[in-house]
Design a protein around this motif. Structure first.
Motif, PDB file in Angstrom:
ATOM      1  N   ILE A  84       0.831  -1.202   0.000  1.00  0.00           N
ATOM      2  CA  ILE A  84       0.000   0.000   0.000  1.00  0.00           C
ATOM      3  C   ILE A  84       0.867   1.254   0.000  1.00  0.00           C
ATOM      4  O   ILE A  84       1.913   1.296   0.632  1.00  0.00           O
ATOM      5  N   PRO A  85       0.428   2.274  -0.747  1.00  0.00           N
ATOM      6  CA  PRO A  85       1.191   3.525  -0.782  1.00  0.00           C
ATOM      7  C   PRO A  85       0.836   4.433   0.391  1.00  0.00           C
ATOM      8  O   PRO A  85      -0.326   4.572   0.749  1.00  0.00           O
ATOM      9  N   LEU A  86       1.848   5.030   1.019  1.00  0.00           N
ATOM     10  CA  LEU A  86       1.636   6.019   2.076  1.00  0.00           C
ATOM     11  C   LEU A  86       2.626   7.157   1.882  1.00  0.00           C
ATOM     12  O   LEU A  86       3.812   6.918   1.626  1.00  0.00           O
ATOM     13  N   PHE A 100      -1.417   7.630   8.751  1.00  0.00           N
ATOM     14  CA  PHE A 100      -2.390   6.946   7.900  1.00  0.00           C
ATOM     15  C   PHE A 100      -3.720   6.772   8.611  1.00  0.00           C
ATOM     16  O   PHE A 100      -3.823   6.811   9.838  1.00  0.00           O
ATOM     17  N   GLN A 101      -4.717   6.567   7.762  1.00  0.00           N
ATOM     18  CA  GLN A 101      -6.076   6.366   8.255  1.00  0.00           C
ATOM     19  C   GLN A 101      -6.408   4.893   8.081  1.00  0.00           C
ATOM     20  O   GLN A 101      -6.137   4.311   7.026  1.00  0.00           O
ATOM     21  N   GLU A 102      -7.004   4.294   9.075  1.00  0.00           N
ATOM     22  CA  GLU A 102      -7.374   2.887   8.966  1.00  0.00           C
ATOM     23  C   GLU A 102      -8.680   2.786   8.197  1.00  0.00           C
ATOM     24  O   GLU A 102      -9.740   3.116   8.715  1.00  0.00           O
ATOM     25  N   SER A 118      -5.253  -3.686   5.308  1.00  0.00           N
ATOM     26  CA  SER A 118      -3.815  -3.432   5.485  1.00  0.00           C
ATOM     27  C   SER A 118      -3.558  -2.286   6.449  1.00  0.00           C
ATOM     28  O   SER A 118      -2.675  -2.368   7.300  1.00  0.00           O
ATOM     29  N   THR A 119      -4.335  -1.207   6.312  1.00  0.00           N
ATOM     30  CA  THR A 119      -4.114  -0.079   7.220  1.00  0.00           C
ATOM     31  C   THR A 119      -4.561  -0.435   8.642  1.00  0.00           C
ATOM     32  O   THR A 119      -3.990   0.070   9.604  1.00  0.00           O
ATOM     33  N   ALA A 120      -5.533  -1.327   8.778  1.00  0.00           N
ATOM     34  CA  ALA A 120      -5.940  -1.759  10.119  1.00  0.00           C
ATOM     35  C   ALA A 120      -4.819  -2.572  10.770  1.00  0.00           C
ATOM     36  O   ALA A 120      -4.510  -2.404  11.957  1.00  0.00           O
TER      37      ALA A 120
HETATM   38  C1  LIG Z   1       0.547   8.250  -3.473  1.00  0.00           C
HETATM   39  C2  LIG Z   1      -0.412   7.902  -2.347  1.00  0.00           C
HETATM   40  C3  LIG Z   1      -0.165   8.365  -1.078  1.00  0.00           C
HETATM   41  C4  LIG Z   1      -1.029   8.031  -0.036  1.00  0.00           C
HETATM   42  N1  LIG Z   1      -0.731   8.508   1.200  1.00  0.00           N
HETATM   43  C5  LIG Z   1      -1.526   8.171   2.239  1.00  0.00           C
HETATM   44  C6  LIG Z   1      -1.225   8.610   3.563  1.00  0.00           C
HETATM   45  O1  LIG Z   1      -0.232   9.293   3.788  1.00  0.00           O
HETATM   46  N2  LIG Z   1      -2.056   8.230   4.551  1.00  0.00           N
HETATM   47  C7  LIG Z   1      -3.159   7.454   4.310  1.00  0.00           C
HETATM   48  O2  LIG Z   1      -3.874   7.147   5.250  1.00  0.00           O
HETATM   49  N3  LIG Z   1      -3.466   7.036   3.087  1.00  0.00           N
HETATM   50  C8  LIG Z   1      -2.678   7.358   2.050  1.00  0.00           C
HETATM   51  N4  LIG Z   1      -2.981   6.889   0.801  1.00  0.00           N
HETATM   52  C9  LIG Z   1      -4.142   6.016   0.655  1.00  0.00           C
HETATM   53  C10 LIG Z   1      -3.786   4.618   1.153  1.00  0.00           C
HETATM   54  O3  LIG Z   1      -2.839   4.047   0.287  1.00  0.00           O
HETATM   55  C11 LIG Z   1      -5.020   3.716   1.206  1.00  0.00           C
HETATM   56  O4  LIG Z   1      -5.837   4.179   2.227  1.00  0.00           O
HETATM   57  C12 LIG Z   1      -4.654   2.276   1.520  1.00  0.00           C
HETATM   58  O5  LIG Z   1      -4.049   1.704   0.402  1.00  0.00           O
HETATM   59  C13 LIG Z   1      -5.862   1.471   1.862  1.00  0.00           C
HETATM   60  O6  LIG Z   1      -5.432   0.153   2.131  1.00  0.00           O
HETATM   61  P1  LIG Z   1      -6.292  -0.855   2.999  1.00  0.00           P
HETATM   62  O7  LIG Z   1      -5.889  -2.227   2.634  1.00  0.00           O
HETATM   63  O8  LIG Z   1      -6.231  -0.501   4.416  1.00  0.00           O
HETATM   64  O9  LIG Z   1      -7.713  -0.580   2.552  1.00  0.00           O
HETATM   65  P2  LIG Z   1      -8.430  -1.250   1.368  1.00  0.00           P
HETATM   66  O10 LIG Z   1      -9.136  -2.405   1.914  1.00  0.00           O
HETATM   67  O11 LIG Z   1      -7.467  -1.458   0.263  1.00  0.00           O
HETATM   68  O12 LIG Z   1      -9.411  -0.076   0.933  1.00  0.00           O
HETATM   69  C14 LIG Z   1     -10.421   0.477   1.732  1.00  0.00           C
HETATM   70  C15 LIG Z   1     -11.079   1.623   1.012  1.00  0.00           C
HETATM   71  O13 LIG Z   1     -10.115   2.549   0.567  1.00  0.00           O
HETATM   72  C16 LIG Z   1     -10.199   2.752  -0.829  1.00  0.00           C
HETATM   73  N5  LIG Z   1      -8.838   2.823  -1.323  1.00  0.00           N
HETATM   74  C17 LIG Z   1      -8.006   1.797  -1.625  1.00  0.00           C
HETATM   75  N6  LIG Z   1      -6.825   2.254  -2.050  1.00  0.00           N
HETATM   76  C18 LIG Z   1      -6.909   3.586  -2.012  1.00  0.00           C
HETATM   77  C19 LIG Z   1      -6.029   4.610  -2.335  1.00  0.00           C
HETATM   78  N7  LIG Z   1      -4.814   4.344  -2.827  1.00  0.00           N
HETATM   79  N8  LIG Z   1      -6.437   5.862  -2.147  1.00  0.00           N
HETATM   80  C20 LIG Z   1      -7.669   6.123  -1.689  1.00  0.00           C
HETATM   81  N9  LIG Z   1      -8.540   5.202  -1.367  1.00  0.00           N
HETATM   82  C21 LIG Z   1      -8.186   3.954  -1.537  1.00  0.00           C
HETATM   83  C22 LIG Z   1     -10.891   1.572  -1.372  1.00  0.00           C
HETATM   84  O14 LIG Z   1     -11.620   1.847  -2.528  1.00  0.00           O
HETATM   85  C23 LIG Z   1     -11.804   1.199  -0.224  1.00  0.00           C
HETATM   86  O15 LIG Z   1     -12.982   1.913  -0.277  1.00  0.00           O
HETATM   87  C24 LIG Z   1      -2.149   7.224  -0.259  1.00  0.00           C
HETATM   88  C25 LIG Z   1      -2.398   6.754  -1.548  1.00  0.00           C
HETATM   89  C26 LIG Z   1      -1.544   7.085  -2.582  1.00  0.00           C
HETATM   90  C27 LIG Z   1      -1.795   6.550  -3.951  1.00  0.00           C
END
Ligand SMILES: Cc1cc2nc3c(=O)[nH]c(=O)nc-3n(C[C@H](O)[C@H](O)[C@H](O)COP(=O)(O)OP(=O)(O)OC[C@H]3O[C@@H](n4cnc5c(N)ncnc54)[C@H](O)[C@@H]3O)c2cc1C
Ligand SMILES: Cc1cc2nc3c(=O)[nH]c(=O)nc-3n(C[C@H](O)[C@H](O)[C@H](O)COP(=O)(O)OP(=O)(O)OC[C@H]3O[C@@H](n4cnc5c(N)ncnc54)[C@H](O)[C@@H]3O)c2cc1C
Ligand code: FES
Lengths: 281, 463
Positions: A45-47, A63-65, A69-71
């Motif tokens: 995941i990108p952060l 990051f926000q849960e 993955s974020t959880a």
């Molecule tokens: C370049 C970049 C920088 C980022 N920086 C941050 C950061 O600093 N802090 C932070 O909290 N998050 C950031 N994000 C978003 C973060 O990557 C997603 O919240 C994370 O991938 C979600 O993963 P998950 O498995 O927890 O949730 P998932 O189960 O993958 O997703 C949960 C929900 O989030 C949505 N989602 C999935 N991937 C993304 C995404 N890339 N962006 C927005 N929504 C998404 C899905 O559609 C779904 O509704 C960034 C994204 C990018 C592309």
């Protein structure tokens, strides 16, 4: 393995981790991000890199849960380790030559906007920050943002703190008073879309940070494609910053929903597994 | 004793209907008896025409001869001298257009099954052979960028010469396309891992999660004390067609689709990488990548998987065996059609692929007959996912951050074909990063040649 040296919780959904990653810390610039994989079975995941320190070799992410993955990441504390931290990725933000800037952050987007505001402030630019949150309990980074801005305006959707209203209302008023060299908007796609619609009549260059779904973050999978000015760009190598007036936000919003059902299921399974573990104890 | 059979000894395989629903290896490999019987078909020609078809020059008649005598250890020794990844090559090399093409037995029936024999020998060696121990160090440090077949081969060869080699890999797992592209059912990842472990035993260090051009640059590596840098970063940048609808939900590049399936193991229960379940999948392209994507889609549970290719079956670049396997498993082939647009539903999900029919005219520069659209024709296929597998080009990160490294107009690094030397002192390149998407064995050949040149340049004081 990358060791967490510091963990801090801002609110039930938002957490900050500082991780040892010397090679990343040495080169990180504002606007860049890392790809993180929590454990051996995890996804990448990108952060955004919220802060970095070459001397201690550490990078900070906030990051926000929202999903599985974020959880899992949110459950980690200082002393725990993360399987992979890759970066710094993406093109650093172009901040040179900006004298007067309005930085607009929406919710978690404030964490992503913060390093840019900090860098600009450090370079001697005039920085105004507009930070929007859904409600008072979700406000974070307020003091840090205040320290790197000439004027910080916090607003909440429900008026529970700061002024009531949307960031675009505050921004519109500011645009009436001040001529900015640029507006930097980072937050949910809808928010960035409306910021761009707000700045358009004022012809203020507006930089947005796109957050498409990513797999590798190095230009290999094409999953992160966004249409900018009619051309297809890969956000991980061409961005994540783009000229907001040229971005096709509607397409971006549609593409971000691709895995919504899967993710909800995966999060459900994650919660269930967590409960099983609790019951087993 | 010569085995006079005009056909190859068959290799036992999983039944098509069964294997189309699992990710286990398609072919089981020869038993010792089968390998011996097949090896006995070799005429042991003095002039060894087969060797000329092998980019790394394995002494084929010698290893096959040892197998015919029942001495697998000797056979393994012969192969290992020339080939760092024999268990991989024995599975994925396009033998029919390489060594086996020149086999004299092939003039009158089928050639000797050199690839299958290589696979048998390598698998035996993995189980019973001994790991090589490290060579005495010569104090020379070399950096290798990318852990695909080119980088691994270069690293292995240099380590054997006593160099301290560090491989820098962008992903969290080494192997390049061998781990993220080629699926488990063709190349089990445990085999790749084992071959990599052997390189590590020989002293090669692998640093994953390091993107050269971002985490560290080529110039920094040179100033960090590496005498030479070999760039084997592959051709990972996916090509899209640029047709309307390509950004609809459900349209993937083959890289994304295969990475999610193979590297992130989306096919396993409990994997966190999401793949949308799909009923009807169209894969655009006719190479190995297209076959792999199509067969993965089938194994993930799709009901109807189609290959959409703008030329005919004769012109398909995929290995003959993979086309044959795909057909057996029930993949539908739509040949001589080319997509012109993708149509979505109200939610933005792809629902239809619109194509024109093609006919073949004169051969183009690639020697294949050039497809041209038939005026006014139109074919549509209902789909709920489309995978674009129409090629890839080298990733620009390294050349963007190494300004004095030359690239041609396709983004391929410019390097001497026989030595891998670039115009930049101390920097060598090879594999897909130089040639554009090619084959495992060509990438290995390039890695090996560069290792030789690096050693020569270091010992002669040129770098
Ligand atoms: C370049 C970049 C920088 C980022 N920086 C941050 C950061 O600093 N802090 C932070 O909290 N998050 C950031 N994000 C978003 C973060 O990557 C997603 O919240 C994370 O991938 C979600 O993963 P998950 O498995 O927890 O949730 P998932 O189960 O993958 O997703 C949960 C929900 O989030 C949505 N989602 C999935 N991937 C993304 C995404 N890339 N962006 C927005 N929504 C998404 C899905 O559609 C779904 O509704 C960034 C994204 C990018 C592309
Ligand atoms: C799906 C698929 C099926 C194929 N099937 C066959 C087949 O059956 N037979 C056959 O002979 N060939 C096949 N090929 C082609 C073959 O795999 C490639 O030609 C071969 O892998 C090229 O090797 P390479 O070492 O040059 O590059 P790669 O295997 O692409 O390895 C390059 C490595 O470099 C890493 N890298 C890239 N950029 C950087 C960077 N900036 N910093 C650090 N690391 C970096 C990548 O992550 C990767 O690990 C197939 C290819 C694909 C995609
Ligand atoms: S995330 Fe794969 S190309 Fe950008």
């Amino acid at each position: 393995m990358y060791r967490i040296v510091e963990a801090q919780r801002y609110n039930p959904q938002v957490k900050r981790l500082t991780v040892e990653a010397p090679r990343v810390a040495r080169r990180a610039r504002p606007g860049q991000f890392v790809m993180v994989r929590v454990d051996e079975r995890g996804e990448r995941i990108p952060l955004t890199i919220a802060d970095s320190d070459a001397a201690s070799g550490c990078v900070t992410v906030i990051f926000q849960e929202v999903g599985c993955s974020t959880a899992m990441l949110g459950a980690l504390e200082a002393g725990d380790t993360i399987a992979d931290v890759v970066g710094p990725l993406g093109v650093p933000s172009h901040l040179e030559g900006l004298g007067r800037v309005c930085v607009v952050g929406g919710g978690l987007g404030c964490a992503i906007a913060y390093p840019q505001a900090k860098a600009l402030f450090g370079m001697g630019a005039h920085v105004d920050i507009v930070a929007g949150f859904r409600s008072a309990s979700l406000i974070f980074l307020e003091e840090e943002m205040r320290a790197v801005s000439h004027k910080l305006t916090v607003c909440t959707d429900d008026g529970s703190n700061g002024c009531k209203g949307l960031v675009t209302d505050i921004l519109k008023a500011a645009l009436e008073e001040t001529v900015y060299d640029a507006v930097i908007a980072i937050g949910p796609l809808v928010m960035m879309k409306f910021v761009c619609l707000t700045t358009k009549p004022y012809a203020v260059p507006t930089i947005v940070s796109m957050n498409p779904i990513m797999v590798d973050g190095t230009g290999m999978c094409g999953c992160c494609r966004v249409t900018v000015g009619g051309e297809v760009k890969f956000a991980c190598v061409d961005g994540p910053d783009f000229d907001g007036h040229l971005v096709d936000f509607d397409e971006a919003m549609r593409r971000n929903t691709i895995y919504r059902t899967q993710e909800q299921r995966s999060l459900q399974e994650h919660i269930c597994r967590g409960e099983e573990r609790l019951h087993a104890q | 004793m010569l085995n006079k059979s005009t056909t190859k000894t068959p290799m036992p395989e999983q039944e098509p209907a069964l294997r189309a629903r699992n990710f286990e290896e398609v072919a089981f490999g020869y038993t010792q008896a089968q390998a011996k019987r097949e090896a006995e078909r070799c005429l042991r020609c003095k002039n060894k025409p087969c060797v000329s078809g092998c980019p790394v020059g394995v002494d084929i008649p010698s290893f096959v001869g040892s197998l015919a005598e029942g001495d697998t250890a000797a056979a393994a020794d012969v192969i290992r001298r020339a080939n760092a990844l024999p268990a991989v090559c024995g599975r994925v090399c396009p033998q029919e257009t390489q060594c086996e093409q020149f086999c004299v037995r092939g003039r009158n029936g089928e050639p000797v099954a050199i690839g299958r024999l290589e696979r048998y020998t390598a698998d035996w060696a993995m189980e019973y052979g001994e790991d090589e121990s490290p060579t005495d160090p010569n104090g020379v440090r070399v950096a290798v960028v990318g852990s695909g077949p080119a980088g691994l081969t270069c690293a292995g060869a240099l380590a054997r010469l006593g160099c301290a080699v560090t491989v820098f890999e962008a992903f969290h797992k080494p192997g390049g396309v061998l781990v993220y592209g080629i699926p488990e059912f063709r190349l089990p990842k445990a085999i790749v891992a084992r071959e990599i472990a052997q390189l590590e035993a020989r002293g090669v260090a692998i640093e994953t999660n390091c993107v050269v051009g971002r985490t560290v640059t080529v110039d920094e590596l040179l100033t960090e004390g590496y005498r030479a840098v070999f760039v084997g970063s592959g051709a990972g940048l996916p090509t899209f067609m640029g047709i309307p609808g390509e950004n609809l939900n459900g349209v993937y590049s083959a890289n994304e689709f295969l990475t999610r399936v193979n590297l992130m193991r989306a096919f396993e229960k409990g994997a966190q990488t999401p793949i949308q379940p799909v009923r009807r999948v169209a894969v655009v392209g006719g190479g190995n990548v297209a076959m792999d994507a199509a067969r993965c889609a089938l194994r993930l549970g799709a009901e109807l998987v189609s290959i959409v290719y703008r030329r005919g079956e004769q012109e398909m670049p995929a290995r003959a065996e993979e086309i044959h396997h795909a057909r057996e498993e029930g993949i539908a082939f739509h040949l001589l059609v080319n997509p012109v647009s993708l149509v979505g539903d109200e939610q933005g999900w792809v629902r239809e692929i619109v194509c024109v029919e093609m006919e073949l005219s004169e051969p183009d520069e690639s020697g294949r007959r050039r497809p041209v659209p038939k005026e006014g024709s139109r074919v549509t296929l209902p789909v709920d996912a489309v995978v674009m597998a129409i090629g890839s080009s080298p990733n620009p990160l390294i050349r963007q951050t190494t300004p004095d490294l030359a690239a041609n107009r396709w983004g391929c690094l410019v390097a001497d074909e026989t030595t891998g030397r670039t115009a930049k002192r101390g920097v060598y390149a090879g594999g897909d990063a130089v040639t554009g998407a090619a084959t495992v064995i060509l990438a290995m050949g390039a890695g090996q040649a560069a290792a030789r040149a690096i050693y020569e340049d270091v010992t002669s004081g040129r770098i």
